[in-house]
Design an enzyme around this catalytic site. Sequence first.
Site, short mmCIF file in Angstrom:
data_model
loop_
_atom_site.label_atom_id
_atom_site.label_comp_id
_atom_site.label_asym_id
_atom_site.label_seq_id
_atom_site.Cartn_x
_atom_site.Cartn_y
_atom_site.Cartn_z
CD GLU A 158 -3.24 -0.95 1.92
OE1 GLU A 158 -3.25 -0.07 2.79
OE2 GLU A 158 -4.21 -1.71 1.71
CD GLU A 354 -3.75 -6.02 3.50
OE1 GLU A 354 -4.63 -5.26 3.97
OE2 GLU A 354 -2.53 -5.81 3.60
C1 BG6 Z 1 -4.68 -2.25 4.83
C2 BG6 Z 1 -3.34 -2.57 5.41
O1 BG6 Z 1 -4.74 -0.87 4.66
O2 BG6 Z 1 -5.83 -2.53 5.54
C3 BG6 Z 1 -3.37 -3.41 6.68
O3 BG6 Z 1 -2.46 -3.11 4.47
C4 BG6 Z 1 -4.57 -3.01 7.51
O4 BG6 Z 1 -2.15 -3.24 7.33
C5 BG6 Z 1 -5.82 -3.32 6.70
O5 BG6 Z 1 -4.62 -3.60 8.77
C6 BG6 Z 1 -7.10 -3.01 7.47
O6 BG6 Z 1 -7.09 -1.70 7.92
P1 BG6 Z 1 -7.31 -1.32 9.44
O7 BG6 Z 1 -7.08 0.15 9.51
O8 BG6 Z 1 -8.71 -1.66 9.75
O9 BG6 Z 1 -6.33 -2.10 10.23
#
Ligand code: BG6
Length: 452
Positions: A158, A354
């Site tokens: 990211e 993800e």
């Molecule tokens: C992404 C990241 O932005 O989303 C992760 O790569 C992150 O590191 C995931 O944990 C979920 O976001 P958040 O803010 O809910 O932890």
Amino acid sequence: MSKFPKDFLWGASTSAYQVEGGWNADGKEPSVQDVKEIPEGTTDFKDAVDHYHRYEEDVKLFKELGMKAYRFSISWSRVVPNGQVNPEGIAFYQKLIALLLENEIQPIVTVFHFDLPVSIAEKGGWENRETIQAFADYCQVLFDHFGQDVPLWQTINEQNVMALAGSVIGTSQKSMKEKFQENHHMLVAQALVTKRYHEGNYPGKIGPAPNIASVYPASDKPEDQMAALYMSALRNWLFLDAAVYGKYNHNAWHLLEKIGAVPEITDEDQDILSSGTCDYIAFNYYNTMTVSNYYEKEVKIDQQSGFGIPGFFQVVENKHLPMTEFGWPIDPEGFRFTLNEIYSRYRLPVLITENGIGGKDNLEDGKIHDEYRIDYLKQHIEQMALAIEDGVEVLGYCPWSAIDLISTHEGITKRYGFIYVNRNEEDLLDLKRYKKDSFYWYQKVIQQNGLE
Ligand code: BG6
């Protein structure tokens, strides 16, 4: 018949600082994540869920889940603290990778996920050109040790979120001009290690891992179409055009000119950018964005809630989409759309690194009933299957997250895992692992190579 190829990589994801703990164990230097201010009312997130000491138990659970792949990140400050290679740091990842392979789980490695070593941050971090070489040296250590065992690499997780919402995730708080200079150095660093990886003839593939969200215009007004085009150029295509073509996206460049944020680029940078292009595209998907042409309004900024640039675009609410408990829109069709948009622009295989939903889970009699997570994942997998039918080449799906971990800015209250970890905001409790309902559901999905 399953729509998914026979060797489809059903997996799950984590990142080092969010899962490992052991933040100063065995020679590790703290990273910017270990020293950032923590939200009031919370205690110590640095211990995360102690995967560093419990990886054997965790991999056993990953195996039971049926994971074919595990996407995790390596901690730069564990492997090369203060610029010196740390044999104990290497040994940890050696053991982890060997154990995964023994269990027929493919290791998928991200080399940098928001956790710059403090010693590098103190020298200016990514704004300092020297960080490019430091990153390349660190990656070379990884390729030397793990290059033969890891089939899929991602350079930077990211990068677009770091550039556009760095203040929220604790990576940087700077002006647009400074941020886009940092961003440029990251693009060059990424290209340099991609080039080195190719020159080393390692057996795998390497690519970027941005957070990609298709952008919808808020209406059929032509101005809103233009707003969508510009937001997508800045948020999405700048990062993928650089990784795939070695060039800046022309709309993004124009926008940077208008806001006084064009980076300084040397001829050497340009050569590196065009000679280190990627083999595939990994990306994270949580939701789409909707924009109108700009109007004055404060918006909450984080990875997914978007932002505005005067004269270009402004993120607005999409009334057609439900929201998660934590205020992110849910858009499974947008997943299919985003997959198609990426594939038609670049024609490279894609890997989802993800996708998932954060929520408050409750442990009751050793069980966690997370139906909402099953619903979310089911809908996204259905749309991914449709994207595959559309013709998109998808290598695998690694939802966020394999196991509960610390959210970037909402602690452990916002959980994502298939495996529950017994700790809370204030206390590490016993850190015991429990299988959630979604664990058994995803296990079945993998067994069937997709939904029935
Ligand atoms: C992404 C990241 O932005 O989303 C992760 O790569 C992150 O590191 C995931 O944990 C979920 O976001 P958040 O803010 O809910 O932890």
